[in-house]
Each structure stands twice: as C-alpha cells, then as structure tokens.
Write an enzyme that holds these catalytic residues in place. Structure first.
Site, PDB file in Angstrom:
ATOM      1  N   ARG A   1       0.813  -1.221   0.000  1.00  0.00           N
ATOM      2  CA  ARG A   1       0.000   0.000   0.000  1.00  0.00           C
ATOM      3  C   ARG A   1       0.849   1.275   0.000  1.00  0.00           C
ATOM      4  O   ARG A   1       0.509   2.254  -0.659  1.00  0.00           O
ATOM      5  CB  ARG A   1      -0.925  -0.002   1.205  1.00  0.00           C
ATOM      6  CG  ARG A   1      -2.001  -1.071   1.069  1.00  0.00           C
ATOM      7  CD  ARG A   1      -2.908  -0.989   2.240  1.00  0.00           C
ATOM      8  NE  ARG A   1      -3.976  -1.967   2.165  1.00  0.00           N
ATOM      9  CZ  ARG A   1      -5.017  -1.964   2.963  1.00  0.00           C
ATOM     10  NH1 ARG A   1      -5.137  -1.027   3.876  1.00  0.00           N
ATOM     11  NH2 ARG A   1      -5.946  -2.881   2.859  1.00  0.00           N
TER      12      ARG A   1
ATOM     13  N   ASP B   1     -15.730   8.739   9.366  1.00  0.00           N
ATOM     14  CA  ASP B   1     -14.636   7.788   9.165  1.00  0.00           C
ATOM     15  C   ASP B   1     -13.349   8.607   9.194  1.00  0.00           C
ATOM     16  O   ASP B   1     -13.374   9.820   8.964  1.00  0.00           O
ATOM     17  CB  ASP B   1     -14.786   7.077   7.810  1.00  0.00           C
ATOM     18  CG  ASP B   1     -14.003   5.761   7.754  1.00  0.00           C
ATOM     19  OD1 ASP B   1     -14.617   4.688   7.848  1.00  0.00           O
ATOM     20  OD2 ASP B   1     -12.754   5.814   7.626  1.00  0.00           O
TER      21      ASP B   1
HETATM   22  C1  LIG Z   1     -13.569  -2.656   8.148  1.00  0.00           C
HETATM   23  S1  LIG Z   1     -14.279  -1.077   7.955  1.00  0.00           S
HETATM   24  C2  LIG Z   1     -15.865  -1.332   8.725  1.00  0.00           C
HETATM   25  C3  LIG Z   1     -16.962  -0.530   8.050  1.00  0.00           C
HETATM   26  C4  LIG Z   1     -18.359  -0.699   8.663  1.00  0.00           C
HETATM   27  N1  LIG Z   1     -18.391  -0.180  10.017  1.00  0.00           N
HETATM   28  C5  LIG Z   1     -18.797  -2.127   8.641  1.00  0.00           C
HETATM   29  O1  LIG Z   1     -18.856  -2.771   9.682  1.00  0.00           O
HETATM   30  O2  LIG Z   1     -19.118  -2.634   7.562  1.00  0.00           O
HETATM   31  C6  LIG Z   1     -13.384  -0.123   9.181  1.00  0.00           C
HETATM   32  C7  LIG Z   1     -13.450   1.378   8.951  1.00  0.00           C
HETATM   33  O3  LIG Z   1     -12.917   2.025  10.109  1.00  0.00           O
HETATM   34  C8  LIG Z   1     -12.186   3.149   9.701  1.00  0.00           C
HETATM   35  N2  LIG Z   1     -11.231   3.535  10.769  1.00  0.00           N
HETATM   36  C9  LIG Z   1     -10.056   2.943  11.106  1.00  0.00           C
HETATM   37  N3  LIG Z   1      -9.463   3.589  12.120  1.00  0.00           N
HETATM   38  C10 LIG Z   1     -10.289   4.606  12.459  1.00  0.00           C
HETATM   39  C11 LIG Z   1     -10.234   5.642  13.434  1.00  0.00           C
HETATM   40  N4  LIG Z   1      -9.201   5.757  14.284  1.00  0.00           N
HETATM   41  N5  LIG Z   1     -11.259   6.527  13.489  1.00  0.00           N
HETATM   42  C12 LIG Z   1     -12.321   6.435  12.632  1.00  0.00           C
HETATM   43  N6  LIG Z   1     -12.415   5.492  11.677  1.00  0.00           N
HETATM   44  C13 LIG Z   1     -11.419   4.578  11.590  1.00  0.00           C
HETATM   45  C14 LIG Z   1     -11.515   2.706   8.410  1.00  0.00           C
HETATM   46  O4  LIG Z   1     -11.137   3.801   7.614  1.00  0.00           O
HETATM   47  C15 LIG Z   1     -12.601   1.832   7.776  1.00  0.00           C
HETATM   48  O5  LIG Z   1     -13.373   2.542   6.847  1.00  0.00           O
END
Ligand SMILES: C[S@@+](CC[C@H](N)C(=O)[O-])C[C@H]1O[C@@H](n2cnc3c(N)ncnc32)[C@H](O)[C@@H]1O
Length: 321
Positions: A54, A165
């Site tokens: 990445r 996000d």
């Molecule tokens: C695996 S996805 C899950 C999406 C959705 N909540 C679901 O369950 O389908 C995790 C998301 O968390 C976000 N994320 C990771 N670290 C974060 C942080 N410190 N604060 C806010 N969002 C975060 C990522 O960018 C990503 O879009």
C-alpha cells in the site's frame, strides 16, 4: 458477500517508475508504531506485505525510492497535512457491505424503534452516529431500515444520521452514494427501487431523500474531542475496534457514553464483544449494548458543555460537509 478492500487491487498497474526498495523490519515497526499512536490500528507482524504494497503507491506518487525517506517525511508531518491524510487513507481497511450483520438492522427496527414509537405519541427526534462508515453502505442501511420501519408504522420522525470515518477517500465515495448493482444485492428489489435511482451501466445512486438524512464527516475515533453536538440515541461502531487494543476499545466506548442519551444503544461488530470491560453499558443483545450509567455516576461530559451534549441539536455532527 463481503467486498475485498478495493485499494488492494490494481496497484501493480501504476508501476511506471521503478519499484521502491524492500520495506525493512525496523522501518515496518516504526510505521506500525506511528499508525498505532495516531489511528489506533495495531498492525500485527503478518501485515508487513500489506503495508509495503500500500505504501509503495505513495512512494511512487512522491518520487521517493526508499521507505525510510517516506517514514521520515510522515513522522514529521502534522496530522492535518494532506500527505498524512493520504498515508492514513492508504493504511485503512474498508471492507463493508449493505445490511452487514443483518440481525443488527432487525434489532434496530423491531426491538428499538417499534417500542420507542409506541411510547412516543409525537414524531420522535432520532439521532444516530455511524462512527466507522467506510464507503457508506452501513449508514445508508441504517437510514433505509429506519425509514422503512417508520413508513410501515405510518409514523414520521426527525431523523438525522452522522456518518464518520478517518479515511477521506471512502467518505467521498460514501457522500456520492453510487454503487454497483451487485453491491445492492442484500437489499430487497423494493428497497433498491424505493431508495436508489438507476444511473446507467449497472450503477445506482442513493436518492436525494436518503442522502439528505446523512451528514458525512471526517472523524478520528482516537481524538480526545469529538465534534458531536447532540445527545445520541444510537451509535454504530462496527468492525473497527477489532484493530484497536483492549484499553483503546474501552476508552472509546466510555467516550461514546458521554455523547449518548441515558438509554442509548451501541452496536459493535460481531467479534468486538466488550464483556468484562469497565464500561457504563449493559449487554442487551448479540453485540448490542445499552447505555446504563446510574444517574449519580454520570459525570459531566469531558469536552463539551452539558447543553451541547444533552441537547437535541439539529445534527449530531454539526453542519453538513
Ligand atoms: C472494516 S471497515 C468497517 C466498516 C463498517 N463499520 C462495517 O462494519 O461494515 C473499518 C473502517 O474504520 C475506519 N477507521 C479505522 N481507524 C479509524 C479511526 N481511528 N477513526 C475512525 N475510523 C477509523 C476505516 O477507515 C474503515 O473505513
């Protein structure tokens, strides 16, 4: 079916300039430490090939040839710097889908909204926060579920959803609300036609009515302060805490409590149980928790005035972005 992280594809096709050198173990550890301290994500030893793949794209974009150069650059950057944002966007995992863990949406309509409507003679104010919303499938699923349930009950509500996000790329896509027909598969044909409009070539766009319910905003769950202005009825924080360590998870859940109504409901991801953690919530369903702090134990919100936090402001997260 879950969608693989789109950004793991097609990177090789961008390789116009020579591939950067290998990521060393020592540099990987420093990147992992930086990501952990700023984003909360804990990268295990097995994530080194993922990180190398990445970040190689960032190196190429900047004309750098070693990961050490890039490391030094991002270590020195303030959080708001555009390259720091690009760095974070490159390391997040955004897998999501419509109606993921469908039992939560059934719970939302049947166990939460239905009794709430029965107890509210007038149109209730509903404030929902989807705190790791990725490309938007989750907040749109919440909006569709609640709007369908309201319509079915012949009721209306003052509904607002904040979708946030840390990753600005996924937020842009969520705001657009355009999805491949295949992505809409978990929705019924009725829901697809009611809440999306065909955009040609197998693409569908969330209707204006649906998009108007949701405010998209960048927010880092690791931040000390969250710009949340209303007392929240419901918080979704699913499939993101799995990347955080236990202490960080408990701290974030306690922080949610400061922004929630006394009986507000918190939905976590399927493997994100908070059993045994010191948090002011009680377990009421499969990875569903209810804010249950006794009134005398309720401290003042840490970073906002009581009126800001307890009031029913127009939007959970302030102005539309
Ligand atoms: C695996 S996805 C899950 C999406 C959705 N909540 C679901 O369950 O389908 C995790 C998301 O968390 C976000 N994320 C990771 N670290 C974060 C942080 N410190 N604060 C806010 N969002 C975060 C990522 O960018 C990503 O879009």
């Amino acid at each position: 079916m879950s969608r693989p992280d789109a950004r793991d594809h097609g990177r090789a096709s961008q390789a116009q300039s020579p591939a950067p050198a290998e990521l060393s173990r020592a540099d990987y550890d420093r990147f992992a430490q930086l990501i952990h301290s700023r984003v909360g994500i804990k990268l295990g030893d097995n994530r080194m090939p993922m990180l190398q793949a990445r970040l190689a794209r960032r190196l190429r974009a900047l004309g750098l040839t070693t990961f050490r150069e890039y490391l030094k650059r991002v270590e020195a950057l303030p959080v708001g710097d555009p390259e720091f944002t690009a760095f974070i966007n490159a390391v997040t995992t955004n897998k999501t889908e419509f109606l993921r863990e469908e039992h939560h949406f059934r719970y939302l309509a049947d166990q939460w909204l239905t009794p709430l409507l029965a107890a509210s003679p007038r149109a209730p104010t509903l404030r929902v926060w989807c705190s790791a919303s990725s490309t938007g499938e989750e907040p749109y699923s919440i909006a569709i579920t609640l709007m369908d349930a309201l319509e079915h009950a012949g009721r209306s509500a003052d509904l607002r959803i904040l979708a946030s996000d840390i990753d600005t790329d996924v937020l842009s896509r969520a705001r657009e609300g355009v999805y491949d027909e295949e992505r809409l598969q978990p929705l019924s044909p009725l829901q697809r036609h009611r809440w999306f409009a065909k955009q040609g070539a197998g693409l569908w766009r969330a209707s204006d009515e649906l998009r108007a319910l949701i405010t998209f905003k960048r927010l880092n769950l690791m931040d000390e302060r969250w710009p949340i202005k209303s007392a929240l009825d419901v918080v979704f924080c699913r499939n993101v805490m799995i990347y955080f360590d236990r202490d960080t998870q408990a701290r974030i859940v306690r922080h949610f409590a400061h922004h929630m109504k006394p009986d507000g409901v918190l939905f976590l991801g399927h493997s994100e149980t908070m059993m045994g953690a010191d948090i002011p919530f009680r377990h009421i369903g499969r990875t569903v928790y209810q804010h249950a702090e006794p009134p005398e134990g309720r401290g003042e919100p840490r970073h906002e005035t009581p009126s800001q936090v307890r009031g029913n402001g127009p939007l959970p997260g302030g102005d539309r972005q």
